[in-house]
Design an enzyme around this catalytic site. Structure first.
Site, PDB file in Angstrom:
ATOM      1  N   LYS A 108       0.869  -1.167   0.000  1.00 27.26           N
ATOM      2  CA  LYS A 108       0.000   0.000   0.000  1.00 27.26           C
ATOM      3  C   LYS A 108       0.911   1.222   0.000  1.00 27.26           C
ATOM      4  O   LYS A 108       1.600   1.504   0.981  1.00 27.26           O
ATOM      5  CB  LYS A 108      -0.910   0.015   1.231  1.00 27.26           C
ATOM      6  CG  LYS A 108      -1.782   1.268   1.299  1.00 27.26           C
ATOM      7  CD  LYS A 108      -2.499   1.400   2.637  1.00 27.26           C
ATOM      8  CE  LYS A 108      -3.177   2.763   2.717  1.00 27.26           C
ATOM      9  NZ  LYS A 108      -3.800   3.006   4.042  1.00 27.26           N
ATOM     10  N   GLY A 162      -8.590   9.355   9.074  1.00 26.02           N
ATOM     11  CA  GLY A 162      -8.944   9.478  10.477  1.00 26.02           C
ATOM     12  C   GLY A 162      -9.999  10.502  10.814  1.00 26.02           C
ATOM     13  O   GLY A 162     -10.314  10.704  11.988  1.00 26.02           O
ATOM     14  N   ALA A 167      -9.680   5.604   3.537  1.00 21.69           N
ATOM     15  CA  ALA A 167      -9.586   6.789   4.403  1.00 21.69           C
ATOM     16  C   ALA A 167     -10.885   7.576   4.422  1.00 21.69           C
ATOM     17  O   ALA A 167     -11.545   7.755   3.390  1.00 21.69           O
ATOM     18  CB  ALA A 167      -8.440   7.719   4.004  1.00 21.69           C
ATOM     19  N   GLY A 168     -11.240   8.033   5.612  1.00 23.16           N
ATOM     20  CA  GLY A 168     -12.378   8.914   5.789  1.00 23.16           C
ATOM     21  C   GLY A 168     -13.674   8.235   6.179  1.00 23.16           C
ATOM     22  O   GLY A 168     -14.628   8.898   6.585  1.00 23.16           O
ATOM     23  N   ASN A 227      -9.595   1.586   9.245  1.00 23.79           N
ATOM     24  CA  ASN A 227      -8.941   1.257  10.507  1.00 23.79           C
ATOM     25  C   ASN A 227      -9.611   1.997  11.666  1.00 23.79           C
ATOM     26  O   ASN A 227     -10.214   1.399  12.554  1.00 23.79           O
ATOM     27  CB  ASN A 227      -7.460   1.596  10.430  1.00 23.79           C
ATOM     28  CG  ASN A 227      -6.634   1.133  11.615  1.00 23.79           C
ATOM     29  OD1 ASN A 227      -5.423   1.086  11.550  1.00 23.79           O
ATOM     30  ND2 ASN A 227      -7.251   0.766  12.732  1.00 23.79           N
ATOM     31  N   THR A 228      -9.534   3.324  11.626  1.00 18.38           N
ATOM     32  CA  THR A 228      -9.958   4.138  12.760  1.00 18.38           C
ATOM     33  C   THR A 228     -11.416   3.922  13.143  1.00 18.38           C
ATOM     34  O   THR A 228     -11.753   3.889  14.334  1.00 18.38           O
ATOM     35  CB  THR A 228      -9.715   5.623  12.461  1.00 18.38           C
ATOM     36  OG1 THR A 228      -8.371   5.805  12.002  1.00 18.38           O
ATOM     37  CG2 THR A 228      -9.935   6.474  13.696  1.00 18.38           C
TER      38      THR A 228
END
Length: 265
Positions: free
Chosen positions: A101, A162, A189-190, A211-212
């Site tokens: 990645k 994040g 992301a996001g 992830n977050t």
């Protein structure tokens, strides 16, 4: 009912969720969440794994190995082509995979990828035999350039990393899907909540990397279950074919004595 399987650089996967390994309150919580997510691909950071000679790092690596998932090392935190390329080569040696990645950041405030450095690093790594998963913005021209270089997967952001803002520009993401119909696309992301993932999959995106949203939930394992169900639902909806939006109302029950041409208008 499960959505259809898909191909990622020649690997057949059933889960359309890639999951990260950072920010969890404990290793056990991380493992429980990954299992609940049903993810088959796990992103790992070389910068974290370089501490594997320490007891905590070694235990982390053993837990990851026991999951029997595909590993996707990342170049998180790199701000130059040289740094990203060197990190990718070290990750290939450490994790024994040619998947990477690729992150080359250009701004430390919103962690936006540097499009110029990303293209340059992608070209180098593909020539070196890597299968590159570039983390990029939703810019169409950038994604076209990355596709021309030989990327089989693109991972545009939905919002800055994040932030949990969801899909800030659905139009741009929809355009990518329409203009790159044969490209494997993941929103990376996001994503903040399961409904964000549903929206991305309904647009025709092939998967989600996050992830977050799971790691920082009050109950990460429960949230992982929620995302697994949401992603499957979103893909099933796309495969089934979502009804078109209309400007005018249309009755679902025909009215007696109404002309047939008005019933089906």
């Amino acid at each position: 009912m499960k959505a259809s399987d898909w191909q990622v650089y020649g690997q057949t996967l059933s889960s359309r969720l890639f999951i990260g390994t950072a920010l969890y309150p404990s290793p056990k919580v991380m493992i429980d969440a990954i299992k609940a997510s049903q993810a088959e691909v796990i992103t790992v950071s070389l910068r974290r794994q370089t501490s594997a000679d320490k007891q905590s790092g070694g235990q982390f690596w053993q837990m990851i190995e026991q999951l029997n998932c595909h590993l996707l090392p990342n170049t998180a935190g790199c701000y130059s082509v040289k740094e990203a390329v060197n990190t990718a080569h070290m990750a290939r040696e450490l994790f024994d995979t040619d998947w990477v990645k690729l992150e080359v950041l250009g701004d430390s405030y919103n962690l936006q990828p540097d499009p110029f450095a990303l293209v340059e690093a992608t070209k180098i790594l593909i020539e070196d035999g890597f299968k590159v998963f570039p983390y990029c913005t939703d810019d169409l021209v950038l994604c076209q350039k990355l596709a021309e270089l030989g990327c089989e997967v693109l991972m545009p952001w939905g919002a800055p990393i994040g932030t949990g803002q969801g899909l800030l520009n659905p139009y741009a993401l929809k355009t990518l899907r329409e203009r790159l119909p044969d490209m494997t696309l993941l929103v990376d992301a996001g994503i903040g909540k399961p409904s964000d993932a549903v929206q991305a999959l309904e647009l025709g995106f092939d998967g989600i990397l996050l992830n977050t949203a799971i790691a920082e939930a009050l109950e990460p394992e429960t949230m992982a279950y929620a995302f697994a169900d949401a992603i499957n639902a979103g893909r099933l909806a796309y495969e089934a074919g979502v009804m078109p939006k209309r400007d005018n109302a249309k009755p679902s029950t025909p009215t007696l004595d109404q002309p047939i041409w008005q019933q089906h208008a």
